[in-house]
Scaffold this active site. Structure first.
Site, PDB file in Angstrom:
ATOM      1  N   GLU A  96       2.408   0.288   6.888  1.00 27.62           N
ATOM      2  CA  GLU A  96       2.054  -1.140   6.742  1.00 27.62           C
ATOM      3  C   GLU A  96       1.648  -1.733   8.086  1.00 27.62           C
ATOM      4  OE1 GLU A  96       5.671  -2.177   4.693  1.00 27.62           O
ATOM      5  OE2 GLU A  96       4.996  -0.987   2.990  1.00 27.62           O
ATOM      6  N   GLU A 165       5.856   9.612   5.134  1.00 29.69           N
ATOM      7  CA  GLU A 165       5.730   8.625   4.063  1.00 29.69           C
ATOM      8  C   GLU A 165       4.292   8.635   3.537  1.00 29.69           C
ATOM      9  OE1 GLU A 165       8.993   5.392   4.301  1.00 29.69           O
ATOM     10  OE2 GLU A 165       7.254   4.676   5.388  1.00 29.69           O
ATOM     11  N   GLY A 171       6.099   2.011  -2.444  1.00 33.64           N
ATOM     12  CA  GLY A 171       6.162   0.828  -3.290  1.00 33.64           C
ATOM     13  C   GLY A 171       5.392   0.966  -4.595  1.00 33.64           C
TER      14      GLY A 171
HETATM   15  P1  13P Z   1       9.499   2.205  -1.047  1.00 36.43           P
HETATM   16  O1  13P Z   1      10.808   2.979  -1.053  1.00 36.43           O
HETATM   17  O2  13P Z   1       9.648   0.825  -1.537  1.00 36.43           O
HETATM   18  O3  13P Z   1       8.404   2.984  -1.702  1.00 36.43           O
HETATM   19  O4  13P Z   1       9.090   2.062   0.494  1.00 36.43           O
HETATM   20  C1  13P Z   1       9.101   3.180   1.299  1.00 36.43           C
HETATM   21  C2  13P Z   1       8.911   2.742   2.689  1.00 36.43           C
HETATM   22  O5  13P Z   1       7.860   2.252   3.060  1.00 36.43           O
HETATM   23  C3  13P Z   1      10.041   2.871   3.606  1.00 36.43           C
HETATM   24  O6  13P Z   1       9.661   2.677   4.918  1.00 36.43           O
END
Ligand code: 13P
Length: 247
Positions: A96, A165, A171
């Site tokens: 992000e 990730e 998300g």
């Molecule tokens: P989620 O577990 O909500 O998919 O997010 C993962 C994340 O970005 C953790 O840094």
């Protein structure tokens, strides 16, 4: 065997009241916990959460750090400031941040360096987008992202944590299968082995829709040393289930 690390990334969520309720419930639910647990909280709440977790099994983390040491960088938070509040970990290069704040591989590498210089363990996030995965570029992308960090940090990389990730799993409720995740983790481990003799004792976390139902199988993979948990870290029963799965 090393203990797993489960780190919650609260992202831009929380309030004084909600944080207190969440952390208090986690502490109450974590009896005989046999893994490491951390919460990465928004910067304004570091002091509050530091107070709540001091003397407990929960460690404190931040979500970002400035690439600069100090000075005229309005809005930035330095590694030394994070350290003042007992911050043990700091996420660096979360997708992000890369996506919405233009962080490049080299910025991420310098941020990791700043954290290390202040005695904070950076959790360096790498991961491919859906487009990159579909183009068969997953390995190339994560290796490029990690290579920048290795290049800048030299032998100090043995002190950092890597988090894989996949951007398409964040998300979205879509998780990499344990096999898909393990495959990328093995690639990252190999890259670390080429850079440091300490690679096998280093932590490589998986993040991306980790939840109470899928945590155990993901965490049973040989190169998955823990989880970086977003959404589920805000729900007490879910986060505690993931912690239990990591025992
Ligand atoms: P989620 O577990 O909500 O998919 O997010 C993962 C994340 O970005 C953790 O840094």
């Amino acid at each position: 065997m090393k203990k797993k690390l489960i780190a919650g990334n609260w992202k831009m969520n929380g309030s004084l009241a909600a944080n207190e309720a969440l952390v208090t419930a986690l502490i109450a639910g974590m009896v005989n916990t046999n893994c490491r647990v951390a919460v990465c909280v928004p910067a304004p709440y570091l002091q509050q959460v530091q107070r709540l977790v001091t003397g407990t099994a929960i460690e404190l983390g931040a979500q970002d750090v400035s690439q600069h040491e100090s000075g005229a960088y309005t809005g930035e938070v330095s590694a030394a400031m994070l350290r003042d509040f007992g911050t043990r970990y700091c996420l660096v290069g979360h997708s992000e941040r890369r996506q919405y704040h233009g962080e490049t591989d080299s910025t991420v590498a310098v941020k990791a360096q700043r954290a290390l210089a202040s005695g904070i363990t950076p959790i360096v996030c790498v991961g491919e987008t859906l487009e990159e995965r579909e183009a068969g570029r997953t390995e190339e992308v994560v290796k490029r992202q990690l290579a920048a960090v290795i290049h800048t940090n030299g032998h100090c990389i043995s002190e950092l944590i890597v988090a894989y990730e996949p951007v398409w799993a964040i998300g979205t409720g879509k998780t990499a299968t344990p096999e898909e995740a393990q495959q990328v983790h093995a690639v990252l481990r190999g890259q670390l082995r080429a850079a440091t003799e300490q690679a096998d004792r280093m932590f490589i976390l998986y993040g991306g829709s980790m939840n109470a139902a899928n945590a155990a199988t993901l965490l049973s993979q040989s190169d998955i040393d823990g989880g970086l948990v977003g959404g589920a870290s805000l729900k007490v029963p879910d986060f505690l289930s993931i912690v239990a799965a990591a025992q």
